[in-house]
Design a protein around this motif. Structure first.
Motif, mmCIF file in Angstrom:
data_model
loop_
_atom_site.group_PDB
_atom_site.id
_atom_site.type_symbol
_atom_site.label_atom_id
_atom_site.label_comp_id
_atom_site.label_asym_id
_atom_site.label_seq_id
_atom_site.Cartn_x
_atom_site.Cartn_y
_atom_site.Cartn_z
ATOM 1 N N LEU A 221 0.935 -1.212 0.134
ATOM 2 C CA LEU A 221 -0.012 0.017 -0.035
ATOM 3 C C LEU A 221 0.933 1.267 -0.082
ATOM 4 O O LEU A 221 0.650 2.256 -0.640
ATOM 5 C CB LEU A 221 -0.933 0.140 1.266
ATOM 6 N N ALA A 222 1.924 1.133 0.696
ATOM 7 C CA ALA A 222 2.726 2.365 0.589
ATOM 8 C C ALA A 222 3.505 2.695 -0.714
ATOM 9 O O ALA A 222 3.573 3.646 -1.194
ATOM 10 C CB ALA A 222 3.890 2.262 1.775
ATOM 11 N N ASP A 223 3.828 1.645 -1.318
ATOM 12 C CA ASP A 223 4.414 1.754 -2.548
ATOM 13 C C ASP A 223 3.471 2.127 -3.826
ATOM 14 O O ASP A 223 3.654 2.727 -4.593
ATOM 15 C CB ASP A 223 4.649 0.230 -3.317
ATOM 16 N N LEU A 224 1.867 1.769 -3.616
ATOM 17 C CA LEU A 224 1.087 2.382 -4.358
ATOM 18 C C LEU A 224 0.586 3.928 -4.152
ATOM 19 O O LEU A 224 -0.102 4.343 -4.749
ATOM 20 C CB LEU A 224 -0.249 1.421 -3.935
ATOM 21 N N GLY A 225 1.296 4.500 -3.050
ATOM 22 C CA GLY A 225 1.306 5.676 -2.695
ATOM 23 C C GLY A 225 0.018 6.268 -1.739
ATOM 24 O O GLY A 225 -0.373 7.333 -1.704
ATOM 25 N N VAL A 226 -0.527 5.125 -1.076
ATOM 26 C CA VAL A 226 -1.351 5.474 -0.008
ATOM 27 C C VAL A 226 -0.856 6.418 0.927
ATOM 28 O O VAL A 226 0.261 6.167 1.306
ATOM 29 C CB VAL A 226 -2.253 4.018 0.445
ATOM 30 N N GLY A 227 -1.601 7.132 1.681
ATOM 31 C CA GLY A 227 -0.977 8.044 2.438
ATOM 32 C C GLY A 227 -1.042 7.571 4.067
ATOM 33 O O GLY A 227 0.056 7.976 4.634
ATOM 34 N N ALA A 228 -2.038 6.999 4.353
ATOM 35 C CA ALA A 228 -2.322 6.567 5.766
ATOM 36 C C ALA A 228 -2.639 5.136 5.939
ATOM 37 O O ALA A 228 -3.447 4.692 4.983
ATOM 38 C CB ALA A 228 -3.070 7.553 6.626
ATOM 39 N N LEU A 229 -2.273 4.315 7.053
ATOM 40 C CA LEU A 229 -2.931 2.971 7.168
ATOM 41 C C LEU A 229 -3.698 2.861 8.777
ATOM 42 O O LEU A 229 -3.162 3.672 9.437
ATOM 43 C CB LEU A 229 -1.624 2.153 7.085
ATOM 44 N N GLN A 230 -4.528 1.916 8.745
ATOM 45 C CA GLN A 230 -5.076 1.809 9.754
ATOM 46 C C GLN A 230 -5.450 0.280 10.095
ATOM 47 O O GLN A 230 -5.945 -0.208 8.859
ATOM 48 C CB GLN A 230 -6.428 2.713 10.028
ATOM 49 N N GLY A 231 -5.296 -0.515 11.140
ATOM 50 C CA GLY A 231 -5.740 -1.681 11.269
ATOM 51 C C GLY A 231 -5.186 -2.318 12.392
ATOM 52 O O GLY A 231 -4.473 -1.642 13.118
ATOM 53 N N PHE A 232 -5.373 -3.691 12.502
ATOM 54 C CA PHE A 232 -4.845 -4.318 13.631
ATOM 55 C C PHE A 232 -3.151 -4.542 13.453
ATOM 56 O O PHE A 232 -2.767 -5.124 14.687
ATOM 57 C CB PHE A 232 -5.599 -5.834 13.429
ATOM 58 N N LEU A 233 -2.626 -4.393 12.450
ATOM 59 C CA LEU A 233 -1.180 -4.457 12.296
ATOM 60 C C LEU A 233 -0.638 -3.632 13.384
ATOM 61 O O LEU A 233 0.344 -3.791 14.122
ATOM 62 C CB LEU A 233 -0.691 -4.139 10.804
ATOM 63 N N PHE A 234 -1.364 -2.366 13.387
ATOM 64 C CA PHE A 234 -0.666 -1.306 14.579
ATOM 65 C C PHE A 234 -1.498 -1.670 15.977
ATOM 66 O O PHE A 234 -1.302 -0.762 16.838
ATOM 67 C CB PHE A 234 -1.146 -0.065 13.965
ATOM 68 N N GLY A 235 -2.497 -2.561 16.124
ATOM 69 C CA GLY A 235 -3.148 -2.514 17.221
ATOM 70 C C GLY A 235 -4.760 -2.537 17.398
ATOM 71 O O GLY A 235 -5.084 -2.007 16.414
ATOM 72 N N GLU A 236 -5.190 -3.054 18.130
ATOM 73 C CA GLU A 236 -6.905 -3.203 17.953
ATOM 74 C C GLU A 236 -7.178 -1.835 18.853
ATOM 75 O O GLU A 236 -6.549 -1.111 19.482
ATOM 76 C CB GLU A 236 -7.235 -4.452 18.993
ATOM 77 N N PRO A 237 -8.381 -1.530 18.627
ATOM 78 C CA PRO A 237 -8.873 -0.164 19.261
ATOM 79 C C PRO A 237 -8.740 -0.347 20.816
ATOM 80 O O PRO A 237 -8.919 -1.462 21.211
ATOM 81 C CB PRO A 237 -10.703 -0.074 19.132
ATOM 82 N N CYS A 238 -8.560 0.530 21.364
ATOM 83 C CA CYS A 238 -7.963 0.515 22.995
ATOM 84 C C CYS A 238 -8.755 1.741 23.377
ATOM 85 O O CYS A 238 -9.166 2.709 22.934
ATOM 86 C CB CYS A 238 -6.529 0.427 23.134
ATOM 87 N N ASP A 239 -8.656 1.641 24.990
ATOM 88 C CA ASP A 239 -8.925 2.678 25.530
ATOM 89 C C ASP A 239 -7.844 3.604 25.991
ATOM 90 O O ASP A 239 -6.861 3.726 25.336
ATOM 91 C CB ASP A 239 -9.580 2.293 27.139
ATOM 92 N N GLU A 240 -8.249 4.886 26.507
ATOM 93 C CA GLU A 240 -7.317 6.014 26.773
ATOM 94 C C GLU A 240 -6.035 5.765 27.199
ATOM 95 O O GLU A 240 -4.904 6.017 26.967
ATOM 96 C CB GLU A 240 -7.981 7.163 27.361
ATOM 97 N N ALA A 241 -6.140 5.010 28.339
ATOM 98 C CA ALA A 241 -5.041 4.329 29.078
ATOM 99 C C ALA A 241 -3.929 3.581 28.218
ATOM 100 O O ALA A 241 -2.839 3.795 28.066
ATOM 101 C CB ALA A 241 -5.308 3.630 30.553
ATOM 102 N N GLU A 242 -4.489 2.570 27.368
ATOM 103 C CA GLU A 242 -3.706 2.143 26.379
ATOM 104 C C GLU A 242 -3.141 2.748 25.341
ATOM 105 O O GLU A 242 -2.089 2.539 25.011
ATOM 106 C CB GLU A 242 -4.506 0.843 25.997
ATOM 107 N N LEU A 243 -3.965 3.604 24.819
ATOM 108 C CA LEU A 243 -3.658 4.583 23.884
ATOM 109 C C LEU A 243 -2.382 5.522 24.332
ATOM 110 O O LEU A 243 -1.287 5.673 23.511
ATOM 111 C CB LEU A 243 -4.705 5.548 23.390
#
Length: 348
Positions: A316-338
């Motif tokens: 995706l980076a090679d294709l020119g996408v600007g930003a990525l979001q997903g479980f690769l970077f972590g599941e949704p979390c609360d404020e303390a974990e963030l």
């Protein structure tokens, strides 16, 4: 019962199949074309059937049950018949219980934001976070929106949930800023009723945001169906307040190019289905590449959601996408974990 709803009450011996037979005759009649002047008109009919013993007859309850059965018939497609059964009864009871619990949840302020970070596709730096609603249920734990949002929409509390999540997410971003952890952008999902709320601007103005920019995510399909002058006016007003606008689930609607030209968003979020096999499927790579190129030509940023593997991220980076979001970077979390994650990234 209304402009296009009719009620037939029929007394029959227990077990008599005639109510169903009557409904089938009505349906067959409805299918016949009707000559009107020089035109031929065709129409459909959805029928719901409910039964009660005469010794315990309750017309109001019977009408509610028939209504539930009719809407189940509608969900099955046109010209369907559905009989009220134990499953519909159980579902109605569950929805009633859930509706009561949701109203209590509003009073007890049980809705909270969970955060999923967004990262620069090339450097990996945090460029923002999406605030996702969660219900901290006192007995069933943390519940995701699919468990309660459809019922919340029916009872009209989505506006309140949207406001609560936006306010609490902004407060969390401010607390992080006070600790030296800057969240560049905060994304919140906004429903159509909330976007059209005349009090929206006042709600945004009261948010404790400074270094964190606010961005609204709106479903593409919603605005292709509902976009009008009022919505455009609200868009312009939000932009004047510094709020950016993003189309969520881009690529799954009927006319994505129309969405880009009509909504003039600041960014699009390419749906996870379009990027799921991007590391192994040449066709998906070409599709994503065409979307990225189209967005770039219109000066619209791109984010891909649902990124789960390093191979996906690299392609995706090679294709020119600007930003990525997903479980690769972590599941949704609360404020303390963030906070822990941001500190870990800052120390890396």
């Amino acid at each position: 019962m209304g402009g296009d709803e009719f009620l037939a009450a029929v007394a029959r011996p227990r077990g008599d199949p005639s109510p169903r037979a009557l409904a089938e005759r009505m349906l067959a009649f409805a299918r016949r074309p009707l000559s009107l002047d020089e035109d031929v008109v065709r129409f459909g009919m959805s029928i719901g059937i409910a039964r009660q013993p005469l010794e315990a007859f309750d017309l109001d309850a019977l009408q509610v049950e028939a209504d539930l059965a009719m809407y189940q018939a509608k969900r099955g497609g046109k010209n369907q018949i559905h009989e009220y059964d134990s499953e519909l009864r159980s579902r109605a009871v569950r929805n009633k219980t859930l509706s009561d619990e949701l109203r209590c949840a509003v009073e007890r302020d049980e809705f909270a934001p969970f955060f999923q970070t967004q990262h620069d596709a090339r450097t990996g730096a945090v460029v923002g976070a999406e605030a996702l609603v969660r219900w901290r249920h006192p007995e069933r734990g943390v519940l995701t929106p699919d468990r309660f949002l459809p019922v919340a929409e029916k009872i009209g509390i989505v506006k309140h949930i949207d406001l609560t999540v936006m306010r609490r997410a902004a407060e969390a971003a401010r607390r992080l800023e006070e600790k030296g952890l800057i969240l560049p952008k905060l994304n919140v999902n906004v429903s159509l009723p909330r976007l059209r709320d005349p009090d929206l601007a006042a709600s945004i103005a009261s948010l404790p945001l400074s270094a964190t920019a606010l961005s609204f995510e709106i479903l593409e399909a919603v605005f292709l169906d509902e976009f009008d002058d009022l919505t455009r006016f609200q868009f312009d007003r939000l932009r004047e307040m510094g709020v950016t606008l993003e189309i969520d689930d881009f690529g799954t609607g009927r006319t994505s190019i129309v969405a880009l030209t009509r909504l003039e968003p600041d960014r699009i979020k390419i749906d996870r289905e379009l990027a799921r096999d991007v590391a192994t499927d040449a066709t998906q790579r070409r599709i994503v590449q065409s979307i990225v190129d189209m967005a770039a030509s219109l000066k619209v940023g791109t984010t891909v959601e649902g990124v789960e593997t390093r191979a996906q991220a690299e392609v995706l980076a090679d294709l020119g996408v600007g930003a990525l979001q997903g479980f690769l970077f972590g599941e949704p979390c609360d404020e303390a974990e963030l906070e822990r994650r941001l500190r870990g990234l800052a120390a890396a």
